[in-house]
Design a protein around this motif. Sequence first.
Motif, short mmCIF file in Angstrom:
data_model
loop_
_atom_site.label_atom_id
_atom_site.label_comp_id
_atom_site.label_asym_id
_atom_site.label_seq_id
_atom_site.Cartn_x
_atom_site.Cartn_y
_atom_site.Cartn_z
N UNK A 63 0.86 -0.90 0.11
CA UNK A 63 -0.18 -0.02 -0.01
C UNK A 63 0.99 1.21 0.03
N UNK A 64 1.85 1.33 1.10
CA UNK A 64 2.57 2.31 0.81
C UNK A 64 3.48 2.78 -0.30
N UNK A 65 3.83 1.64 -1.06
CA UNK A 65 4.61 1.60 -2.40
C UNK A 65 3.80 2.26 -3.40
N UNK A 66 2.38 1.83 -3.46
CA UNK A 66 1.41 2.33 -4.51
C UNK A 66 1.18 3.75 -4.31
N UNK A 67 1.28 4.29 -3.14
CA UNK A 67 0.83 5.67 -2.99
C UNK A 67 1.99 6.61 -2.63
N UNK A 68 3.22 5.90 -2.96
CA UNK A 68 4.65 6.71 -2.87
C UNK A 68 4.83 7.25 -1.40
N UNK A 69 4.41 6.58 -0.43
CA UNK A 69 4.28 7.05 0.90
C UNK A 69 5.36 6.43 1.80
N UNK A 70 6.07 7.12 2.43
CA UNK A 70 7.11 6.50 3.55
C UNK A 70 6.62 6.37 4.70
N UNK A 71 7.11 5.30 5.76
CA UNK A 71 6.94 5.46 7.15
C UNK A 71 8.00 4.86 8.01
N UNK A 72 7.86 4.91 9.28
CA UNK A 72 8.98 4.43 10.26
C UNK A 72 8.43 3.30 10.99
N UNK A 73 8.88 2.14 10.90
CA UNK A 73 8.56 0.94 11.73
C UNK A 73 9.76 0.78 12.84
N UNK A 74 9.22 0.70 14.06
CA UNK A 74 9.72 0.57 15.40
C UNK A 74 9.68 -1.11 15.58
N UNK A 75 10.70 -1.69 15.24
CA UNK A 75 10.69 -2.99 15.07
C UNK A 75 10.97 -3.88 16.49
N UNK A 76 10.53 -4.91 16.79
CA UNK A 76 10.84 -5.86 17.88
C UNK A 76 11.91 -6.89 17.23
N UNK A 77 12.88 -6.93 18.06
CA UNK A 77 13.95 -7.94 17.47
C UNK A 77 13.55 -9.22 17.28
N UNK A 78 12.49 -9.68 18.20
CA UNK A 78 12.15 -11.20 17.89
C UNK A 78 11.56 -11.37 16.71
N UNK A 79 10.86 -10.22 16.08
CA UNK A 79 10.00 -10.40 14.90
C UNK A 79 10.85 -9.99 13.79
N UNK A 80 11.91 -9.10 14.01
CA UNK A 80 12.89 -8.93 12.97
C UNK A 80 13.73 -10.34 12.62
N UNK A 81 13.94 -10.92 13.62
CA UNK A 81 14.77 -12.25 13.56
C UNK A 81 13.64 -13.28 12.76
N UNK A 82 12.24 -13.42 13.00
CA UNK A 82 11.53 -14.43 12.29
C UNK A 82 10.93 -13.99 10.98
N UNK A 83 10.92 -12.64 10.69
CA UNK A 83 10.30 -12.40 9.51
C UNK A 83 11.33 -11.15 8.72
N UNK A 84 12.62 -11.73 8.66
CA UNK A 84 13.77 -10.91 8.19
C UNK A 84 13.27 -10.41 6.95
#
Length: 244
Positions: A63-84
């Motif tokens: 969705x963000x790509x379709x509308x040329x929008x940028x965002x900031x993602x505050x990630x949890x390490x456990x999910x960065x590890x499981x969904x790299x």
Amino acid sequence: MSRQLTSLLTIAAACVTLASVPAQAAATKPAEKPAPVDCSQVKCIALTFDDGPGKYAGTLLSTLKKYDAKATFFLEGQYAKSRPQYVKRMVAEGHELGNHSYSHPDFTKLEPGAIRNEIQKTQDAVKKAAGVEPKLLRPPYGLADLQVSDIADEFGMPIILWTGGSEDWASKNVEAIKKKTLEVAKPNGIILMHDWVKQTVDAMPSIVKSLQAKGYHLVTVSDVIKGEGLEAGDVFPLPAGWEN
């Protein structure tokens, strides 16, 4: 900006058509990098997504790509590890990554070593996934004290809270999330959202189109805070009643 914290902080917190260009030339011409947005000159807002990457992150990124929008993602390490794969895609598509701990504990109830471990493990997980390290910290629940600020300083990161929240985690209702987000939207605002809430992801096309129709450029937190002169350990934005 001073970062004197004297008590616990709690925040519950276009398309350009090229005419008369031969098809072959257009195909071989390298894509030009878009000019950075100057939020002192245009109307900006930063959508931020905590606790991810959630399982709906792929749809949100599309969705963000379709509308040329940028965002900031505050990630949890456990999910960065499981969904790299999502972390890598976020970076590839020009979004900003922040550190939101590894397992989402209340930092104000941890010993210094445990806080450092939560932050470092997340830095390591994000770097392994996407080759970059977050430069912003958002403590779980938006809770910080002087100790948390000092440790953020050690890591060279300011603490980023928010100016308004979508309350998506509470309502889990598409229309309510859209209404609340538009209600708290303001120039250079930082909006709290969550990409694990399916209704938030479902609402995002409408939210993005509505914000853009109001003249907003959807940018990263770093774009919004560029003129604030933040230093490592600083807290931004400070809640009502706090002095700089």
